[in-house]
Design a protein around this motif. Structure first.
Motif, PDB file in Angstrom:
ATOM      1  N   HIS A  54      50.748  -9.094  45.118  1.00 12.23           N
ATOM      2  CA  HIS A  54      49.367  -8.602  45.084  1.00 12.23           C
ATOM      3  C   HIS A  54      48.464  -9.724  45.572  1.00 12.23           C
ATOM      4  O   HIS A  54      48.327 -10.761  44.926  1.00 12.23           O
ATOM      5  CB  HIS A  54      49.006  -8.139  43.674  1.00 12.23           C
ATOM      6  N   GLY A  55      47.854  -9.493  46.742  1.00 10.76           N
ATOM      7  CA  GLY A  55      47.198 -10.570  47.464  1.00 10.76           C
ATOM      8  C   GLY A  55      48.102 -10.982  48.617  1.00 10.76           C
ATOM      9  O   GLY A  55      49.252 -10.531  48.715  1.00 10.76           O
ATOM     10  N   PRO A  57      63.981  -4.852  48.375  1.00  6.81           N
ATOM     11  CA  PRO A  57      62.780  -4.482  49.121  1.00  6.81           C
ATOM     12  C   PRO A  57      61.549  -5.279  48.689  1.00  6.81           C
ATOM     13  O   PRO A  57      61.411  -5.675  47.522  1.00  6.81           O
ATOM     14  CB  PRO A  57      62.603  -2.993  48.798  1.00  6.81           C
ATOM     15  N   LEU A  58      60.655  -5.481  49.647  1.00  4.25           N
ATOM     16  CA  LEU A  58      59.387  -6.177  49.413  1.00  4.25           C
ATOM     17  C   LEU A  58      58.234  -5.199  49.612  1.00  4.25           C
ATOM     18  O   LEU A  58      58.153  -4.512  50.632  1.00  4.25           O
ATOM     19  CB  LEU A  58      59.241  -7.340  50.391  1.00  4.25           C
ATOM     20  N   VAL A  59      57.327  -5.160  48.632  1.00  2.00           N
ATOM     21  CA  VAL A  59      56.124  -4.323  48.696  1.00  2.00           C
ATOM     22  C   VAL A  59      54.912  -5.251  48.677  1.00  2.00           C
ATOM     23  O   VAL A  59      54.844  -6.180  47.872  1.00  2.00           O
ATOM     24  CB  VAL A  59      56.065  -3.357  47.495  1.00  2.00           C
ATOM     25  N   VAL A  60      53.963  -5.001  49.565  1.00  2.00           N
ATOM     26  CA  VAL A  60      52.748  -5.815  49.649  1.00  2.00           C
ATOM     27  C   VAL A  60      51.537  -4.954  49.324  1.00  2.00           C
ATOM     28  O   VAL A  60      51.346  -3.895  49.921  1.00  2.00           O
ATOM     29  CB  VAL A  60      52.581  -6.428  51.058  1.00  2.00           C
ATOM     30  N   GLN A  61      50.754  -5.397  48.347  1.00  2.00           N
ATOM     31  CA  GLN A  61      49.435  -4.778  48.128  1.00  2.00           C
ATOM     32  C   GLN A  61      48.395  -5.865  48.402  1.00  2.00           C
ATOM     33  O   GLN A  61      48.150  -6.738  47.578  1.00  2.00           O
ATOM     34  CB  GLN A  61      49.265  -4.223  46.711  1.00  2.00           C
ATOM     35  N   PRO A  62      47.776  -5.844  49.590  1.00  2.00           N
ATOM     36  CA  PRO A  62      46.934  -6.970  50.016  1.00  2.00           C
ATOM     37  C   PRO A  62      45.547  -7.015  49.391  1.00  2.00           C
ATOM     38  O   PRO A  62      44.840  -8.009  49.521  1.00  2.00           O
ATOM     39  CB  PRO A  62      46.849  -6.776  51.526  1.00  2.00           C
ATOM     40  N   HIS A  63      45.124  -5.938  48.730  1.00  2.00           N
ATOM     41  CA  HIS A  63      43.818  -5.893  48.078  1.00  2.00           C
ATOM     42  C   HIS A  63      42.676  -6.241  49.031  1.00  2.00           C
ATOM     43  O   HIS A  63      41.807  -7.066  48.728  1.00  2.00           O
ATOM     44  CB  HIS A  63      43.800  -6.800  46.845  1.00  2.00           C
ATOM     45  N   MET A  68      51.075  -1.005  50.076  1.00  2.00           N
ATOM     46  CA  MET A  68      50.418  -0.086  49.154  1.00  2.00           C
ATOM     47  C   MET A  68      48.925  -0.414  49.153  1.00  2.00           C
ATOM     48  O   MET A  68      48.516  -1.509  48.756  1.00  2.00           O
ATOM     49  CB  MET A  68      51.008  -0.221  47.754  1.00  2.00           C
ATOM     50  N   LEU A  69      48.109   0.538  49.606  1.00  2.00           N
ATOM     51  CA  LEU A  69      46.695   0.282  49.835  1.00  2.00           C
ATOM     52  C   LEU A  69      45.825   1.173  48.964  1.00  2.00           C
ATOM     53  O   LEU A  69      46.259   2.211  48.466  1.00  2.00           O
ATOM     54  CB  LEU A  69      46.366   0.496  51.313  1.00  2.00           C
ATOM     55  N   ALA A  70      44.572   0.741  48.790  1.00  2.00           N
ATOM     56  CA  ALA A  70      43.682   1.428  47.866  1.00  2.00           C
ATOM     57  C   ALA A  70      42.894   2.557  48.502  1.00  2.00           C
ATOM     58  O   ALA A  70      42.499   3.493  47.814  1.00  2.00           O
ATOM     59  CB  ALA A  70      42.714   0.418  47.229  1.00  2.00           C
ATOM     60  N   SER A  71      42.649   2.475  49.807  1.00  2.00           N
ATOM     61  CA  SER A  71      41.760   3.461  50.428  1.00  2.00           C
ATOM     62  C   SER A  71      42.093   3.653  51.899  1.00  2.00           C
ATOM     63  O   SER A  71      42.822   2.859  52.507  1.00  2.00           O
ATOM     64  CB  SER A  71      40.301   2.992  50.306  1.00  2.00           C
TER      65      SER A  71
END
Length: 376
Positions: free
Chosen positions: A98-99, A118-124, A158-161
């Protein structure tokens, strides 16, 4: 037939769990707790925040590992952190970061490659155009050295919008992008006052939030009024900017500063206001917007807020494309002058948030996209 998803051990990385760091720590804890409620084990690895108020997990199957990182650089390089994260990852089935422009992100990537998970990125929000325009030389170097490799190796962003997804398309193919959104806990309306009044600003106090613009607009709103419209400011931020904002408002008797609020204090601020206002220059989502909606507080925000799409779909407030002091002031006056519309917007906000903007919904998306057999 729906796929049966077995129990997973999910490893999450974030540089901070401090409440003062805004939405990302809150999101991590709630996503982790939502996945734990769905039967998974979650470990959050983060830096030690012993000198700050931090978010706490809401489920016993969420474990938090914190490490003191003895560095003052933004990157926060730490072999000790890497080793602790490695130990925590022994039976992990996937790892998320996250980041992005931080050592926690590199750590997650190293673990994913070494463990072959697996790698998941939520860049915020770091890939939105507003953030890219303020890109530093250090970010450019990070992207050249390791950033693009991390994104190439990731299985999901994984994105917010939708607005955040548009910015991410520069770096990854559309198939990797999932708009999971963010959620909110259902609000308790039992203690709601019979009369709402005034405007509330509830967010991290930072330049991009444009609290200065809101104060100037409220000055215009209150010109010539015998009974002024109050402005309640909830939040904290950098000492210098907070001091500037307090100096700007010190001679305005209708302004109240409440500082950082949480729990019942946050609910009291939102339930007591006629309007929630966030004239921000950029929000990849805008968590406080959906918190206001859950409390039935109509919203005024800018199109630059990712969550404005939900305000619009719910018919739960007013969206300003390019705010100015006068435009924001006129919108506030028009909203407060139409009690029927305010009531309708508040009712719509509650119904929509309960249906679409819950952490349970977000956890279901994460489980579907990141825990399936096909993904693993």
């Amino acid at each position: 037939m729906a796929e049966t998803i077995g129990k997973q051990h999910i490893l999450m990385h974030i540089s901070s769990l401090a409440t003062s760091d805004g939405g990302p720590p809150n999101a991590v804890v709630n996503i982790a707790s939502g996945l734990a409620k769905r039967g998974h084990d979650v470990t959050i690895v983060s830096r030690d925040e012993s000198d700050a108020t931090v978010h706490s997990p809401k489920h016993p199957n969420v474990r938090v590992v914190t490490l003191k990182v003895r560095t003052h650089t933004r990157f926060n390089f730490s072999i000790r952190y890497l080793m602790a994260a490695w130990r925590a990852s022994r039976d992990a089935t996937f790892v998320s970061t996250h980041g992005f422009y931080q050592f926690t992100c590199v750590t997650a990537w190293i673990i994913a490659r070494a463990r072959r998970i697996p790698l998941v990125v939520q860049p915020h929000g770091v890939f939105e155009s507003y953030q890219e325009q303020s890109s530093s030389a250090a970010k450019t170097l990070f992207m050249k050295v390791v950033g693009r490799r991390i994104l190439n190796d990731s299985q999901r962003l994984m994105l917010a919008s939708e607005s955040e997804a548009a910015g991410a398309l520069e770096y990854v193919e559309p198939a990797k992008i999932v708009v999971a959104g963010l959620g909110v806990d259902p609000a308790d309306h039992a203690a709601a006052p019979q009369v709402r009044q005034g405007v509330v600003f509830l967010s991290r106090v930072a330049p991009k939030k444009r609290l200065d613009l809101l104060v100037e607009a409220m000055i215009l709103v209150n010109e010539g009024r015998d009974v002024p419209v109050s402005l309640t400011i909830c939040g904290d931020g950098g000492e210098r900017f907070v001091a500037e904002m307090k100096s700007m408002t010190e001679d305005l008797p209708w302004v109240e500063w409440r500082g950082q609020v949480a729990g019942s204090g946050k609910s009291a601020a939102l339930l007591g206001a006629s309007l929630y206002a966030l004239p921000s220059d950029n929000e990849n989502f805008g968590q406080a917007i959906v918190e206001a909606m859950a409390h039935g507080t109509p919203v005024i925000c800018t199109r630059a807020c990712g969550a404005s799409a939900h305000v619009e779909r719910a018919n739960a407030g007013w969206i300003i494309a390019e705010p100015s002091e006068r435009k924001l002031a006129d919108t506030i006056v028009d909203a407060l002058s139409d009690s029927e519309r305010l009531t309708e917007a508040g009712r719509n906000a509650v119904e929509y948030s309960q249906r679409y903007l819950t952490w349970a919904n977000v956890a279901r998306v994460w489980e579907r996209e990141c825990c399936s057999n096909e993904f693993s």
